[in-house]
Write an enzyme that holds these catalytic residues in place. Structure first.
Site, PDB file in Angstrom:
ATOM      1  N   HIS A 160      55.357 101.687  62.964  1.00  0.00           N
ATOM      2  CA  HIS A 160      55.083 102.899  62.189  1.00  0.00           C
ATOM      3  C   HIS A 160      55.277 104.185  62.980  1.00  0.00           C
ATOM      4  O   HIS A 160      55.769 105.019  62.819  1.00  0.00           O
ATOM      5  CB  HIS A 160      53.783 103.001  61.409  1.00  0.00           C
ATOM      6  CG  HIS A 160      53.415 104.069  60.598  1.00  0.00           C
ATOM      7  ND1 HIS A 160      53.304 105.225  60.674  1.00  0.00           N
ATOM      8  CD2 HIS A 160      53.464 103.897  59.189  1.00  0.00           C
ATOM      9  CE1 HIS A 160      53.408 105.959  59.740  1.00  0.00           C
ATOM     10  NE2 HIS A 160      53.320 105.060  58.620  1.00  0.00           N
ATOM     11  N   PRO A 183      53.271  99.424  56.562  1.00  0.00           N
ATOM     12  CA  PRO A 183      52.810  98.777  57.488  1.00  0.00           C
ATOM     13  C   PRO A 183      52.826  99.278  58.851  1.00  0.00           C
ATOM     14  O   PRO A 183      53.572 100.090  59.377  1.00  0.00           O
ATOM     15  CB  PRO A 183      53.586  97.523  57.588  1.00  0.00           C
ATOM     16  CG  PRO A 183      54.720  97.840  57.095  1.00  0.00           C
ATOM     17  CD  PRO A 183      54.642  98.832  56.152  1.00  0.00           C
ATOM     18  N   GLU A 184      51.857  98.586  59.829  1.00  0.00           N
ATOM     19  CA  GLU A 184      51.925  99.232  61.370  1.00  0.00           C
ATOM     20  C   GLU A 184      53.323  98.749  61.983  1.00  0.00           C
ATOM     21  O   GLU A 184      53.505  99.452  62.859  1.00  0.00           O
ATOM     22  CB  GLU A 184      50.674  98.464  61.934  1.00  0.00           C
ATOM     23  CG  GLU A 184      50.564  98.744  63.465  1.00  0.00           C
ATOM     24  CD  GLU A 184      50.331 100.479  63.582  1.00  0.00           C
ATOM     25  OE1 GLU A 184      50.217 100.873  64.772  1.00  0.00           O
ATOM     26  OE2 GLU A 184      49.798 100.941  62.681  1.00  0.00           O
ATOM     27  N   ALA A 185      53.616  97.667  61.332  1.00  0.00           N
ATOM     28  CA  ALA A 185      55.108  97.385  61.999  1.00  0.00           C
ATOM     29  C   ALA A 185      56.004  96.432  61.161  1.00  0.00           C
ATOM     30  O   ALA A 185      55.268  95.942  60.451  1.00  0.00           O
ATOM     31  CB  ALA A 185      54.827  96.386  63.430  1.00  0.00           C
ATOM     32  N   ARG A 245      48.240 106.847  59.137  1.00  0.00           N
ATOM     33  CA  ARG A 245      48.959 107.372  59.998  1.00  0.00           C
ATOM     34  C   ARG A 245      49.934 108.351  59.490  1.00  0.00           C
ATOM     35  O   ARG A 245      50.402 108.582  58.519  1.00  0.00           O
ATOM     36  CB  ARG A 245      49.837 106.217  60.574  1.00  0.00           C
ATOM     37  CG  ARG A 245      49.230 105.239  61.714  1.00  0.00           C
ATOM     38  CD  ARG A 245      50.055 104.933  62.520  1.00  0.00           C
ATOM     39  NE  ARG A 245      49.395 103.675  63.469  1.00  0.00           N
ATOM     40  CZ  ARG A 245      49.077 103.939  64.766  1.00  0.00           C
ATOM     41  NH1 ARG A 245      48.720 105.305  65.093  1.00  0.00           N
ATOM     42  NH2 ARG A 245      48.383 103.002  65.372  1.00  0.00           N
TER      43      ARG A 245
END
EC number: 3.2.1.113
Length: 653
Positions: free
Chosen positions: A473, A521-523, A545
């Site tokens: 992200h 998602p974060e990644a 974020r």
């Protein structure tokens, strides 16, 4: 044991024994070729000492023992580790360490245990080989050379410490220049006005709950309705207050801004005995205070920003001048994250000081801040870049690269952002920064940017020449960066970089659209038949974020394509549906679940960045025009420095 006891014994022609008072030859020196002379003993002793030095020297370059034990011996499962509560870390942040838009360090645990084991073993081999090389180089030097190097290093560090501790004799008077474009008229379109008003209401909800349940503390726990503190800030308080100052100002929340200003004046204290993250304190506190000063002209913000800048200077007391990641605010002692490639500094952290430190010199009249960050440039430009890429780790003692891991996401991201923005902020006179930026972007395009089978453009990570087809992200900020730099691109490339920014924006939108919550998602990965989807449990969380909203904002401003407002509004609706709670806004542990699982943290950057970028997307372009303002890595506003105030002269090659 005496040295003589380690040496061999030789029989004499007379039948006696030489080498100690044994037999009838006691007390008599040996003679003849079989006797071990004094010079030979000395040579043997020297060889033995060198061997011991090599063995013990290697120990100091091994990874942190706790990291080694957890990664090699215990094979801890990343899926059992909780999601980080805060922003990284490059960025990183092991609760507080593994996050970073360095802009933030990489969050979460490594992937599967076998990969973690292999990574740790490779790291041990690399560190051991480096230790052997350095020990051999030292042994090849004459004693006088070693002593001279030690004295020179001590002298340099002592001079830096003495200079940094020299008191500022008050701040020089400056003529406050009224800011351009800080007030804008209401959008003409009624639907856009309504959406902008909604985002302002979201800011009020986040702020009022922080004020009600966590006032003066760093962040809010919106579910349990209390304060949340991260060790990133040590004992410094008020991260949300300082981070939110400029957002309150541009949203014309004047009463709330005055409340925040009063708290800063009466309570913001940097005289604390605690260890802080230099990177995080710089982008949030120094950046927030500078922005508040440039918007309002209130002297307290300039005073506090420079005071904090002085407190951060001891972080640069390293042999190379590359700063430590962590600094004790009282003792001035620094160190690096123990997990960072044998104690290296992180590219996204030491590379994300430039904008703020140039402004500190501008406002204080003291060139030391600018000198510190320009020295970082000097060190980097002396180093050979593998394939033209910048590895994420640099050893501050040797001034050499650590592991060859390259990322435009966590651990690397904002270094590239600050190269471009350093050139823009200098009124386009810092030609060195411009060249470094476009050279780096060319290498990134060649080695990291790939296209999936369905046509999604993504930025992979490079590990020693091998690609990991994962995009974080944090990496989603790059779409806006490519577009922002397009006008300055080499001849004929402007449209290419604008289109590249649009492609990255589309990919990041897909990462949102392919989750149940419609939040990213974060990644997310591009392997094993999946595209733009998180496949590992420790990559499925969303902590409010801003990077995708950041790219939407730049793409809207530069193209006025209505899809960016449409995508931004989809994110607003998702935030309201899934992250809003009675006590504020909370992050989510898994964006693919049908029901919310909250992490119970309202990040300070949600107010500083996410809501600010959304507000600007639904505002007219005359609010904070891009030709007059630069956003730091925390979305804090810094004006273009006038040409007659350049601290450093840069000449084009």
């Amino acid at each position: 044991m005496p040295v003589g006891g380690l040496l061999p014994l030789f029989s004499s022609p007379a039948g006696g024994v030489l080498g100690g008072g044994l037999g009838g030859g006691g007390g008599r020196k040996g003679s003849g070729p079989a006797a071990l002379r004094l010079t030979e003993k000395f040579v043997l002793l020297l060889v033995f000492s060198a061997f011991i030095t090599l063995c013990f020297g290697a120990i100091f370059f091994l990874p942190d023992s706790s990291k080694l034990l957890s990664g090699v011996l215990f094979h801890s499962s990343p899926a059992l580790q909780p999601a980080a509560d805060h922003k990284p870390g490059p960025g990183a942040r092991a609760e507080d360490a593994a996050e970073g838009r360095a802009r933030r360090r990489e969050e979460g645990a490594p992937g599967d245990p076998e990969a973690a084991l292999e990574d740790n073993l490779a790291r041990i081999r690399e560190n051991h080989e480096r230790a052997l090389r350095e020990a051999k180089e030292t042994l090849q030097k004459l004693p006088e050379e070693i002593q001279r190097d030690i004295l020179l290093e001590k002298k340099k560090v002592a001079q830096d410490q003495l200079r940094d501790k020299a008191p500022f004799r008050g701040l020089p008077p400056v003529d406050f220049v009224p800011p351009i474009g800080v007030e804008s008229r209401e959008p003409a379109d009624a639907a856009i006005r309504e959406k902008r008003a909604k985002i302002k209401e979201m800011m009020k909800h986040a702020w009022n709950n922080y004020k009600g349940y966590a006032w003066g503390l760093n962040e809010l726990k919106p579910i349990s309705k209390g304060g949340h503190s991260s060790s990133l800030f040590g004992n410094i308080k008020g991260a949300t207050i300082v981070d939110a100052l400029d957002t309150l100002f541009i949203m014309e929340m004047k009463h709330e801004f005055e409340e925040a200003k009063s708290w800063v004046e009466e309570n913001l204290d940097f005289n604390v005995n605690a260890e802080i993250s230099v990177f995080e304190v710089n982008i949030r506190f120094v950046g927030g205070l500078l922005s508040a000063y440039y918007l309002s002209g209130e002297e307290i913000f300039r005073k506090k920003a420079v005071e904090l800048g002085v407190k951060l200077l001891p972080a640069f007391h390293t042999p190379s001048g590359i700063p430590w990641a962590l600094l004790n605010m009282k003792s001035g002692i620094g160190r690096n994250w123990p997990w960072a490639s044998g104690g290296s500094s992180i590219l996204a952290e030491f590379g994300t000081l430039h904008l703020e430190f140039m402004h500190l010199s501008h406002l204080s009249g003291n060139p030391i801040f600018a000198e510190k960050v320009m020295n970082i440039r000097t060190v980097l430009n002396k180093l050979e870049k593998p394939q033209g890429l910048y590895p994420n780790y640099l050893n501050p003692s040797s001034g050499q690269w650590g592991q060859h891991h390259v990322s435009v996401g966590g651990l690397g991201d904002s270094f590239y952002e600050y190269l471009l923005k350093a050139w823009l902020m200098s009124d386009k006179t810092d030609l060195e920064a411009k060249k470094m930026y476009f050279d780096a972007v060319q290498a990134i395009e060649t080695h990291l940017i790939r296209k999936s089978s369905s046509g999604l453009t993504y930025i992979a990570e490079w590990k020693g020449g091998l690609l990991e087809h994962k995009m974080g992200h944090l990496t989603c900020f790059a779409g806006g960066m490519f577009a922002l730099g397009a006008d300055a691109a080499p001849e004929g490339m402007a449209q290419h970089y604008l289109e590249l920014g649009a492609e990255i924006a589309r990919t990041c939108h897909e990462s949102y659209n392919r989750t149940f919550m419609k939040l990213g998602p974060e990644a997310f990965r591009f392997d094993g038949g999946v595209e733009a989807i998180a496949t590992r449990q420790n990559e499925k969380y969303y902590i409010l974020r801003p990077e995708v909203m950041e790219t939407y904002m730049y793409m809207w401003r530069l193209t006025h394509d209505p899809k960016y407002r449409k995508w931004a509004w989809e994110a607003v609706e998702a935030l309201e549906n899934h992250c809003r709670v009675n006590g504020g806004y909370s992050g989510l542990r898994d964006v693919y679940l049908l029901h919310e699982s909250y992490d119970d943290v309202q990040q300070s950057f949600f107010l500083a960045e996410t809501l600010k970028y959304l507000y600007l997307i639904f505002s007219d372009d005359d609010l904070l025009p891009l030709e007059h303002w630069i956003f730091n890595s925390e979305a804090h506003l810094l004006p273009i420095l006038p040409k007659d105030k350049k601290e450093v002269e840069i000449r084009e090659e």
